[in-house]
Design a protein around this motif. Structure first.
Motif, PDB file in Angstrom:
ATOM      1  N   THR A   1      -4.788   5.978 -15.613  1.00  0.00           N
ATOM      2  CA  THR A   1      -4.719   5.067 -14.470  1.00  0.00           C
ATOM      3  C   THR A   1      -4.407   5.856 -13.219  1.00  0.00           C
ATOM      4  OG1 THR A   1      -3.899   3.291 -15.901  1.00  0.00           O
ATOM      5  CG2 THR A   1      -3.615   3.007 -13.540  1.00  0.00           C
TER       6      THR A   1
ATOM      7  N   PRO B   1      -2.718   6.581  -9.900  1.00  0.00           N
ATOM      8  CA  PRO B   1      -1.474   6.049  -9.319  1.00  0.00           C
ATOM      9  C   PRO B   1      -1.676   5.315  -8.005  1.00  0.00           C
ATOM     10  CG  PRO B   1      -1.556   8.449  -9.139  1.00  0.00           C
ATOM     11  CD  PRO B   1      -2.682   8.047 -10.037  1.00  0.00           C
ATOM     12  N   ARG B   2      -2.823   5.505  -7.341  1.00  0.00           N
ATOM     13  CA  ARG B   2      -3.064   4.792  -6.079  1.00  0.00           C
ATOM     14  C   ARG B   2      -3.163   3.284  -6.282  1.00  0.00           C
ATOM     15  NH1 ARG B   2      -8.154   7.981  -3.819  1.00  0.00           N
ATOM     16  NH2 ARG B   2      -8.584   7.970  -6.074  1.00  0.00           N
TER      17      ARG B   2
ATOM     18  N   TYR C   1      -3.919  -8.461  -4.463  1.00  0.00           N
ATOM     19  CA  TYR C   1      -3.392  -7.219  -5.035  1.00  0.00           C
ATOM     20  C   TYR C   1      -2.629  -7.461  -6.327  1.00  0.00           C
ATOM     21  CZ  TYR C   1      -0.025  -3.414  -5.665  1.00  0.00           C
ATOM     22  OH  TYR C   1       0.755  -2.429  -6.201  1.00  0.00           O
ATOM     23  N   ASN C   2      -1.733  -8.442  -6.349  1.00  0.00           N
ATOM     24  CA  ASN C   2      -0.926  -8.687  -7.548  1.00  0.00           C
ATOM     25  C   ASN C   2      -1.806  -9.078  -8.733  1.00  0.00           C
ATOM     26  OD1 ASN C   2       1.530  -8.093  -6.407  1.00  0.00           O
ATOM     27  ND2 ASN C   2       1.957 -10.190  -5.785  1.00  0.00           N
TER      28      ASN C   2
ATOM     29  N   THR D   1      -3.129  -3.456 -15.484  1.00  0.00           N
ATOM     30  CA  THR D   1      -2.040  -3.078 -16.393  1.00  0.00           C
ATOM     31  C   THR D   1      -2.126  -3.850 -17.703  1.00  0.00           C
ATOM     32  OG1 THR D   1      -0.580  -4.687 -15.297  1.00  0.00           O
ATOM     33  CG2 THR D   1      -0.489  -2.415 -14.526  1.00  0.00           C
TER      34      THR D   1
ATOM     35  N   PRO E   1       4.369   2.377  -3.294  1.00  0.00           N
ATOM     36  CA  PRO E   1       4.306   1.817  -4.640  1.00  0.00           C
ATOM     37  C   PRO E   1       5.259   0.648  -4.815  1.00  0.00           C
ATOM     38  CG  PRO E   1       4.302   4.205  -4.740  1.00  0.00           C
ATOM     39  CD  PRO E   1       4.546   3.837  -3.302  1.00  0.00           C
ATOM     40  N   ALA E   2       4.785  -0.345  -5.556  1.00  0.00           N
ATOM     41  CA  ALA E   2       5.582  -1.553  -5.759  1.00  0.00           C
ATOM     42  C   ALA E   2       6.875  -1.238  -6.511  1.00  0.00           C
ATOM     43  CB  ALA E   2       4.763  -2.583  -6.530  1.00  0.00           C
ATOM     44  N   GLN E   3       7.924  -2.009  -6.211  1.00  0.00           N
ATOM     45  CA  GLN E   3       9.206  -1.825  -6.870  1.00  0.00           C
ATOM     46  C   GLN E   3       9.442  -2.970  -7.834  1.00  0.00           C
ATOM     47  OE1 GLN E   3      13.140  -2.841  -5.020  1.00  0.00           O
ATOM     48  NE2 GLN E   3      13.367  -0.645  -4.913  1.00  0.00           N
ATOM     49  N   SER E   4       9.906  -2.671  -9.011  1.00  0.00           N
ATOM     50  CA  SER E   4      10.181  -3.683 -10.014  1.00  0.00           C
ATOM     51  C   SER E   4      11.683  -3.899 -10.128  1.00  0.00           C
ATOM     52  CB  SER E   4       9.616  -3.256 -11.371  1.00  0.00           C
ATOM     53  OG  SER E   4      10.128  -4.073 -12.404  1.00  0.00           O
TER      54      SER E   4
ATOM     55  N   LEU F   1      -3.452  -5.893  -9.980  1.00  0.00           N
ATOM     56  CA  LEU F   1      -2.500  -5.043 -10.692  1.00  0.00           C
ATOM     57  C   LEU F   1      -2.203  -5.599 -12.081  1.00  0.00           C
ATOM     58  CD1 LEU F   1      -0.818  -2.481 -10.279  1.00  0.00           C
ATOM     59  CD2 LEU F   1       1.056  -3.934  -9.484  1.00  0.00           C
TER      60      LEU F   1
ATOM     61  N   MET G   1      -1.018   1.537  -7.603  1.00  0.00           N
ATOM     62  CA  MET G   1       0.317   0.970  -7.426  1.00  0.00           C
ATOM     63  C   MET G   1       0.680   0.753  -5.965  1.00  0.00           C
ATOM     64  SD  MET G   1       1.419   0.417 -10.414  1.00  0.00           S
ATOM     65  CE  MET G   1       3.135   0.066 -10.035  1.00  0.00           C
TER      66      MET G   1
END
Length: 251
Positions: free
Chosen positions: A77, A79-80, A54-55, A62, A100-103, A58, A82
């Motif tokens: 893009t 949003p799914r 996944y990473n 991006t 959704p991933a958190q930064s 992503l 994320m």
């Protein structure tokens, strides 16, 4: 007037993550191939391998989107993209929600824009959120890595697993310490003075000012080991079991 984007990224039921190019552009194809997209011979869509982590997916989507936007193209893009895949769980174990991933970088940037103590507390609360907080994800990752090492069924694997379980315990304890600070910040009425310099212009105090008693440990961590040059692990210290969590606060 409705304008179609030059390129769209999104999930596909058969191909995984795909990129659809609205207008033929050699530069677009070059960028997509640089980020490991391949063109499907029948549909013409550009896709990533379905088994890609996944990473990695992503970062590819991006990264390509950023380069294409910088070239003046419009990019859409879904949003799914994320939402990460769920972590496999043992039978009977509740699954961790896929959200959704958190930064952490985004949370730090958000901190630069707040003036009230209670707003700073909300940022820490996002870090600790039981559904998508980074602290819980970090503890889960380290615990899962410990179990992975133990599955090697070797003395070295079991020793590494034990060390990682200790580190996971440290992370859990750290979360409770951060929660204490978050709770105190949440009830403080203080506001940053109007004439205070921006956070980015305020020099951070060195860690040595706050943790002098850990100086020897820090030096030991970077000292060479006679058994493993360039690496000297800190022996795991016993950590008290963290107190039971109190009722979760919501924003």
């Amino acid at each position: 007037m409705h304008l179609e984007p030059h390129i769209s990224f999104g999930p596909h039921p058969d191909l995984g993550v795909v990129a659809e190019v609205a207008v033929g552009n050699p530069h677009t194809e070059q960028v997509l191939r640089k980020y490991h997209f391949r063109q499907h011979p029948e549909s013409g869509l550009y896709f990533l391998p379905r088994d890609a982590p996944y990473n990695r997916v992503l970062r590819a989507a991006t990264g390509a989107a950023r380069v294409l936007q910088d070239a003046g193209l419009s990019v859409a893009t879904d949003p799914r993209l994320m939402v990460p895949p769920p972590v496999p769980q043992s039978p009977g174990t509740p699954a961790r929600h896929a959200v959704p991933a958190q930064s952490l970088t985004a949370l730090t940037a958000e901190l630069h824009a707040v003036d009230r103590a209670m707003d700073a507390a909300e940022i820490l609360q996002e870090l600790l959120d039981e559904d998508f907080g980074a602290m819980g994800e970090l503890e889960q990752l380290i615990s899962a890595t410990a179990t992975w090492c133990e599955r090697l069924d070797t003395d070295a694997g079991r020793e590494l697993g034990s060390r990682l379980h200790t580190i996971a315990n440290h992370v859990a304890f750290l979360g409770y310490r951060i929660a204490d600070v978050e709770g105190d910040l949440a009830v403080m009425p203080e506001v940053i003075p109007a004439d205070a310099p921006p956070l980015a212009a305020t020099p951070a105090r060195p860690y040595e000012d706050f943790l002098p008693r850990y100086g020897a440990r820090a030096q030991a961590a970077v000292a060479a080991s006679p058994h493993r040059p360039g690496h000297s692990p800190i022996p795991p210290s016993p950590v008290a079991a963290p107190p039971p969590p109190g009722p979760a606060r919501t924003r």
